[in-house]
Design a protein around this motif. Structure first.
Motif, PDB file in Angstrom:
ATOM      1  N   GLY A 183       0.833  -1.286   0.046  1.00 21.64           N
ATOM      2  CA  GLY A 183      -0.354   0.110   0.356  1.00 21.64           C
ATOM      3  C   GLY A 183       0.772   1.398   0.459  1.00 21.64           C
ATOM      4  O   GLY A 183       0.150   1.982   0.274  1.00 21.64           O
ATOM      5  N   SER A 221       2.019   3.529  -2.510  1.00 22.53           N
ATOM      6  CA  SER A 221       1.183   4.506  -3.762  1.00 22.53           C
ATOM      7  C   SER A 221       0.324   4.767  -2.773  1.00 22.53           C
ATOM      8  O   SER A 221       0.007   6.122  -3.498  1.00 22.53           O
ATOM      9  CB  SER A 221       1.236   3.963  -4.185  1.00 22.53           C
ATOM     10  OG  SER A 221       2.193   3.793  -4.891  1.00 22.53           O
ATOM     11  N   THR A 222      -0.683   4.537  -2.285  1.00 22.11           N
ATOM     12  CA  THR A 222      -1.693   4.726  -1.578  1.00 22.11           C
ATOM     13  C   THR A 222      -1.593   5.930  -0.566  1.00 22.11           C
ATOM     14  O   THR A 222      -2.319   6.642   0.520  1.00 22.11           O
ATOM     15  CB  THR A 222      -3.156   3.120  -1.397  1.00 22.11           C
ATOM     16  OG1 THR A 222      -3.552   2.546  -2.355  1.00 22.11           O
ATOM     17  CG2 THR A 222      -4.015   3.791  -0.348  1.00 22.11           C
ATOM     18  N   LEU A 223      -1.069   5.396   0.811  1.00 23.26           N
ATOM     19  CA  LEU A 223      -0.303   5.625   1.940  1.00 23.26           C
ATOM     20  C   LEU A 223       0.636   6.981   1.067  1.00 23.26           C
ATOM     21  O   LEU A 223       0.238   8.152   2.011  1.00 23.26           O
ATOM     22  CB  LEU A 223       0.487   5.362   3.005  1.00 23.26           C
ATOM     23  CG  LEU A 223       1.099   5.545   3.401  1.00 23.26           C
ATOM     24  CD1 LEU A 223       0.729   6.178   4.593  1.00 23.26           C
ATOM     25  CD2 LEU A 223       2.519   5.153   4.604  1.00 23.26           C
ATOM     26  N   ALA A 254      -0.088   8.770  -0.959  1.00 25.21           N
ATOM     27  CA  ALA A 254      -1.115  10.183  -2.177  1.00 25.21           C
ATOM     28  C   ALA A 254      -1.634  10.177  -0.715  1.00 25.21           C
ATOM     29  O   ALA A 254      -1.909  11.323  -0.895  1.00 25.21           O
ATOM     30  CB  ALA A 254      -1.966   9.353  -2.913  1.00 25.21           C
ATOM     31  N   LYS A 255      -2.052   9.468   0.536  1.00 29.16           N
ATOM     32  CA  LYS A 255      -3.006  10.464   1.565  1.00 29.16           C
ATOM     33  C   LYS A 255      -2.325  11.125   2.517  1.00 29.16           C
ATOM     34  O   LYS A 255      -2.647  11.975   2.405  1.00 29.16           O
ATOM     35  CB  LYS A 255      -2.989   8.624   2.070  1.00 29.16           C
ATOM     36  CG  LYS A 255      -3.859   9.550   3.555  1.00 29.16           C
ATOM     37  CD  LYS A 255      -4.446   8.236   4.490  1.00 29.16           C
ATOM     38  CE  LYS A 255      -5.094   7.200   3.873  1.00 29.16           C
ATOM     39  NZ  LYS A 255      -5.304   5.812   4.209  1.00 29.16           N
ATOM     40  N   ASP A 276       6.938   6.866  -2.530  1.00 29.38           N
ATOM     41  CA  ASP A 276       7.073   5.144  -2.528  1.00 29.38           C
ATOM     42  C   ASP A 276       7.452   4.480  -3.242  1.00 29.38           C
ATOM     43  O   ASP A 276       7.039   3.348  -3.244  1.00 29.38           O
ATOM     44  CB  ASP A 276       5.670   5.151  -3.304  1.00 29.38           C
ATOM     45  CG  ASP A 276       5.284   5.333  -4.599  1.00 29.38           C
ATOM     46  OD1 ASP A 276       6.721   6.101  -5.366  1.00 29.38           O
ATOM     47  OD2 ASP A 276       4.588   5.125  -5.676  1.00 29.38           O
ATOM     48  N   ARG A 321      -3.357  -8.247  -0.507  1.00 32.33           N
ATOM     49  CA  ARG A 321      -3.810  -6.993  -1.360  1.00 32.33           C
ATOM     50  C   ARG A 321      -2.890  -6.885  -3.336  1.00 32.33           C
ATOM     51  O   ARG A 321      -4.149  -6.481  -3.837  1.00 32.33           O
ATOM     52  CB  ARG A 321      -2.993  -6.211  -0.502  1.00 32.33           C
ATOM     53  CG  ARG A 321      -3.714  -5.685   0.783  1.00 32.33           C
ATOM     54  CD  ARG A 321      -2.979  -4.716   1.574  1.00 32.33           C
ATOM     55  NE  ARG A 321      -3.906  -3.815   2.429  1.00 32.33           N
ATOM     56  CZ  ARG A 321      -3.452  -3.084   3.082  1.00 32.33           C
ATOM     57  NH1 ARG A 321      -2.083  -2.358   3.164  1.00 32.33           N
ATOM     58  NH2 ARG A 321      -4.427  -2.471   4.079  1.00 32.33           N
ATOM     59  N   ARG A 325      -5.180  -6.730  -5.932  1.00 31.88           N
ATOM     60  CA  ARG A 325      -5.313  -5.344  -6.985  1.00 31.88           C
ATOM     61  C   ARG A 325      -4.312  -5.800  -8.157  1.00 31.88           C
ATOM     62  O   ARG A 325      -5.089  -4.956 -10.010  1.00 31.88           O
ATOM     63  CB  ARG A 325      -3.703  -4.130  -6.206  1.00 31.88           C
ATOM     64  CG  ARG A 325      -3.317  -3.282  -6.990  1.00 31.88           C
ATOM     65  CD  ARG A 325      -2.107  -2.824  -6.982  1.00 31.88           C
ATOM     66  NE  ARG A 325      -1.056  -2.956  -6.889  1.00 31.88           N
ATOM     67  CZ  ARG A 325       0.187  -3.319  -6.704  1.00 31.88           C
ATOM     68  NH1 ARG A 325       0.735  -1.957  -5.455  1.00 31.88           N
ATOM     69  NH2 ARG A 325       1.567  -3.896  -7.527  1.00 31.88           N
ATOM     70  N   ASP A 350      -3.033   3.717  10.599  1.00 32.57           N
ATOM     71  CA  ASP A 350      -4.638   4.666  10.483  1.00 32.57           C
ATOM     72  C   ASP A 350      -4.723   5.298  11.318  1.00 32.57           C
ATOM     73  O   ASP A 350      -5.294   6.504  10.673  1.00 32.57           O
ATOM     74  CB  ASP A 350      -5.587   3.722   9.852  1.00 32.57           C
ATOM     75  CG  ASP A 350      -5.829   3.126   8.570  1.00 32.57           C
ATOM     76  OD1 ASP A 350      -4.988   3.362   7.924  1.00 32.57           O
ATOM     77  OD2 ASP A 350      -6.796   2.211   9.149  1.00 32.57           O
TER      78      ASP A 350
END
Length: 188
Positions: free
Chosen positions: A16, A18-20, A22-23, A68, A98, A102, A167
């Motif tokens: 995760g 890239s997801t993190l 971006a966040k 990332d 995951r 994906r 999170d």
């Protein structure tokens, strides 16, 4: 610790990153540079390592960034400039699950990943499949993150063993963190 302006998000394929990234970019107001965009040309042609290094050096000379990933031919450049490493040290089954979801999702949706590249059945079932790479890279990535955390000469490293821990940490970060602010974190 002052607010980080240069963050490396690290983990095995599918964790995760890239997801993190971006966040965090959205939350902290830092520019995110997706590493895959710097490493892959159309047709999944890998950019030569010397050129990858040159591109990463250009990014790392900037005052503010989030990357990332960090790979063998230029990992030292990123670590020398990073203010913080956020490591996704999740169990193998979680990250592989995951990654599998994906990958299947991208096969079905034909999502463009980077520079016009897409997942294909051929790439998924090849020797160079991201799924195969995950199996081989998992232990190395985990050992690397833990060694970085133990090295007092490197940047601070926060390792997260579960998505829930991550999170909670992200939720505790103030939005648009000022450069001179503090980053709440648990441990080093």
């Amino acid at each position: 610790m002052t607010a980080p302006a240069r963050i490396l998000v690290y983990g095995v394929y599918g964790a995760g990153k890239s997801t993190l990234a971006a966040k965090l970019a959205d939350r902290l107001g830092l520019p995110w540079v997706p590493v895959d965009d710097l490493l892959w040309q159309p047709g999944w042609v890998e950019v030569p390592v010397a050129e990858q290094r040159s591109r990463i050096e250009a990014v790392c000379r900037r005052d503010r960034w989030i990357l990332d990933g960090a790979y063998h031919g230029w990992r030292d450049v990123v670590l020398a400039r990073a203010d913080l490493v956020v490591g996704l040290d999740y169990p193998r089954g979680l990250s592989f699950g995951r990654l599998l979801r994906r990958t299947v999702g991208r096969l079905v949706s034909r999502e463009v990943i980077c520079n016009g590249n897409r997942e294909s059945l051929r790439s998924v079932f090849s020797r160079d499949s991201v799924l195969v790479w995950h199996v081989g890279a998992f232990g190395r990535a985990r050992r690397r993150m833990r060694a970085w955390r133990a090295d007092p000469s490197g940047p601070p490293v926060l390792l997260f063993g579960t998505p829930a821990d991550l999170d909670r940490w992200v939720a505790d970060l103030p939005a648009s963190l000022p450069r001179s602010g503090q980053v709440p974190h648990r441990g080093r």
